[in-house]
Design an enzyme around this catalytic site. Structure first.
Site, mmCIF file in Angstrom:
data_model
loop_
_atom_site.group_PDB
_atom_site.id
_atom_site.type_symbol
_atom_site.label_atom_id
_atom_site.label_comp_id
_atom_site.label_asym_id
_atom_site.label_seq_id
_atom_site.Cartn_x
_atom_site.Cartn_y
_atom_site.Cartn_z
ATOM 1 N N ALA A 59 0.857 -1.180 0.000
ATOM 2 C CA ALA A 59 0.000 0.000 0.000
ATOM 3 C C ALA A 59 0.894 1.229 0.000
ATOM 4 O O ALA A 59 1.984 1.215 0.569
ATOM 5 C CB ALA A 59 -0.919 -0.001 1.223
ATOM 6 N N LYS A 87 -6.342 3.580 -3.955
ATOM 7 C CA LYS A 87 -6.397 3.746 -2.506
ATOM 8 C C LYS A 87 -6.704 5.201 -2.166
ATOM 9 O O LYS A 87 -5.954 6.106 -2.546
ATOM 10 C CB LYS A 87 -5.065 3.331 -1.867
ATOM 11 C CG LYS A 87 -5.030 3.556 -0.362
ATOM 12 C CD LYS A 87 -3.671 3.209 0.221
ATOM 13 C CE LYS A 87 -3.607 3.585 1.695
ATOM 14 N NZ LYS A 87 -2.286 3.319 2.294
ATOM 15 N N LEU A 340 14.773 -0.920 3.361
ATOM 16 C CA LEU A 340 14.800 -1.477 4.711
ATOM 17 C C LEU A 340 16.187 -1.453 5.342
ATOM 18 O O LEU A 340 16.304 -1.500 6.563
ATOM 19 C CB LEU A 340 14.257 -2.908 4.697
ATOM 20 C CG LEU A 340 12.781 -3.050 4.284
ATOM 21 C CD1 LEU A 340 12.374 -4.515 4.266
ATOM 22 C CD2 LEU A 340 11.881 -2.252 5.208
#
Length: 505
Positions: A59, A87, A340
């Protein structure tokens, strides 16, 4: 402060960038670097198909549109190839207390009515008997409730309806890989076995692959995910843990069959010691649970997740372990951490892919021409730190401002000490209904207002400018705003009908 090495990257022109790792972070980096720098810099990406992709970022938030548009992506092809849906918001269920819900939409409720912001007029109108919530003046919210969507092209801010996407992040990486390779990015398949550093400066000189090949470069981008192979394992940069604020350290992710009706928003459902996501794609649904192992066992998390799916599971859940925080220097020597490897913030507000995007853009804004300097590195690190911390504080707000009394987890989150900036922001809103956007805060004032109201922080006062119109004048004006917000709904399609007509999925 970053110290430039005596030899190595200082004063050395950047002629080749090596990206360690593929996936969403690697290929977003490769695609945008190539688009901006063209042939002035050689770009090589090293990845191994043996290494899996975390892929929790399905998302997004609206700035992804800017990224895609700059690359020249065709939106219809992008939607088809990544099984994307639209979205408009995130629906938070059970966060304030069980049984209650609210939306954090990408829109801005209301309209400009004068000197102060809309929430002040709405608060004054409530005193005069207005029954509507703030969300009743938000077009994104109205479309979420009606299950509708359409792209609105108008300069009128009343009809502004910002949107983002849900998509398969692995397919997005593949989509960008095709584009990047076609533009001239070199992809090398191979497992990195060792990292070669300069004997004096400690700069990275080359990646050594298992088959003996060495990939040399001037600047290295670490997209190796949570392990941080270059930035942390090789250079030894420390990780700054935020576990005291955000104790969740585990997630289980599982795909399930697609719903017949595709929602135009993400669902975030709070549970005993964490929360569950539900993300609609055109070929399946993404599901997962984020939790703290100090409050919930893996077996309990498994049962909670599998017992709360809206459709049949397509696989067994996959566990992801993490520690919320950030790499203390996301640019060290000649290595920049993107994705990350630069830090982990749980996907509560769908910021993972945006942090990849902003990291690449930040790098490109200060991209070295004649060598890496202290000033560039220090700016990059300070700017990135501030952005990470503002997102961290926004996520903490959801947990801290709760009224749940059904578990130790929620009581502890409510009673914990929070960062000073967040404490000040909450106090200002509670006392005066004021919210001011901070530098590098990716969330607009409207986002903070929606979450604070949704979590139960109700202002005690409002700006005196809202007292200028009479009560009857104010109620009439808000009635016109609400009517205007409802106007586009009649011409809108259902979300599924829009997707079928627009992109053929």
């Amino acid at each position: 402060m970053h110290q430039a090495p005596a030899t190595g990257s200082a004063g050395k022109p950047i002629r080749k960038v090596v990206i360690a790792g593929g996936g969403t972070a690697g290929w977003m980096t490769a695609a945008l670097l190539k688009k901006v720098l063209a042939d002035s810099v050689e770009i090589e990406l090293v990845e191994s198909e043996e290494i899996g992709i975390v892929g929790v970022g399905e998302a997004t938030i609206p700035p992804i549109q800017i990224f895609n548009q700059y690359l020249g992506l065709d939106e219809k092809a992008f939607l088809r190839d990544t099984h994307a849906t639209m979205k408009l918001a995130i629906k938070f269920e059970n966060w304030r207390k069980p049984g209650e819900s609210y939306y954090h939409t990408f829109g801005a409720p209301g309209a400009s009515l004068g000197f102060c912001n809309f929430q002040h007029y709405w608060l004054r109108a409530r005193e005069a008997g207005l029954p509507q919530s703030l969300w009743d003046y938000d077009l994104n919210y109205l479309c979420c409730e009606a299950g509708k969507f359409n792209i609105i092209k108008t300069p009128n801010p009343v009809y502004e309806m910002p949107y983002a996407y849900h998509f398969d992040s692995a397919l997005y990486g593949q989509f960008l890989r095709k584009m990047a390779e076609a533009a001239g990015v070199k992809r090398t398949e191979g497992m990195i076995e060792a990292v070669q550093q300069h004997g004096i400066s400690g700069d990275i000189e080359a990646l050594q692959l298992k088959d003996g090949r060495k990939i040399h470069g001037d600047l290295f981008v670490d997209c190796t995910g949570l392990r941080g192979l270059l930035i942390r394992q090789t250079l030894g940069v420390q990780y700054e843990s935020w576990a005291k604020y955000l104790p969740a350290n585990s997630a289980l992710a599982v795909p399930s069959e697609r719903f017949e009706k595709t929602l135009p928003y993400t669902r975030s459902i709070a549970h005993k010691a964490g929360w569950q996501w539900r993300i609609p794609l055109t070929h399946r649904n993404g599901n997962g649970i984020v939790y703290s192992s100090a409050y919930l066992s893996d077996d309990e998390a498994y049962s909670t997740l599998m017992g709360n799916l809206d459709s049949k599971a397509l696989a067994e859940p996959r566990k992801i372990s993490f520690e919320t925080g950030r790499t203390s220097s996301q640019w060290a020597k000649n290595v920049v951490a993107i994705g990350l490897s630069s830090g982990f913030l749980e996907p509560l507000e769908s910021t993972s892919i945006h942090l990849i995007q902003s990291g690449i853009v930040r790098l490109l804004k200060v991209f070295p021409n004649q060598g890496i300097s202290d000033a560039v590195v220090d700016y990059y690190n300070a700017d990135s730190k501030q952005e990470f911390e503002t997102i961290r504080d926004f996520i903490i707000l959801h947990y801290h401002a709760n009224e749940r009394d059904d578990s130790e987890f929620w009581r502890d989150m409510r009673n914990m000490a929070v960062p000073a900036r967040l404490q000040e922001k909450m106090a200002l809103f509670r006392e005066s209904a004021q919210v001011f956007n901070d530098h590098n805060d990716i969330f607009r004032d409207a986002s903070w207002i929606q979450v604070m109201l949704g979590q139960g922080i109700m202002p005690r006062d409002y700006h005196p400018a809202a007292k200028v119109p009479t009560s009857s004048e104010l109620l009439a004006t808000l009635g016109k705003v609400q009517e205007a917000k409802h106007q586009p709904l009649a011409q809108m399609l259902s979300h599924d009908e829009f997707l079928a007509r627009y992109s053929g999925v």
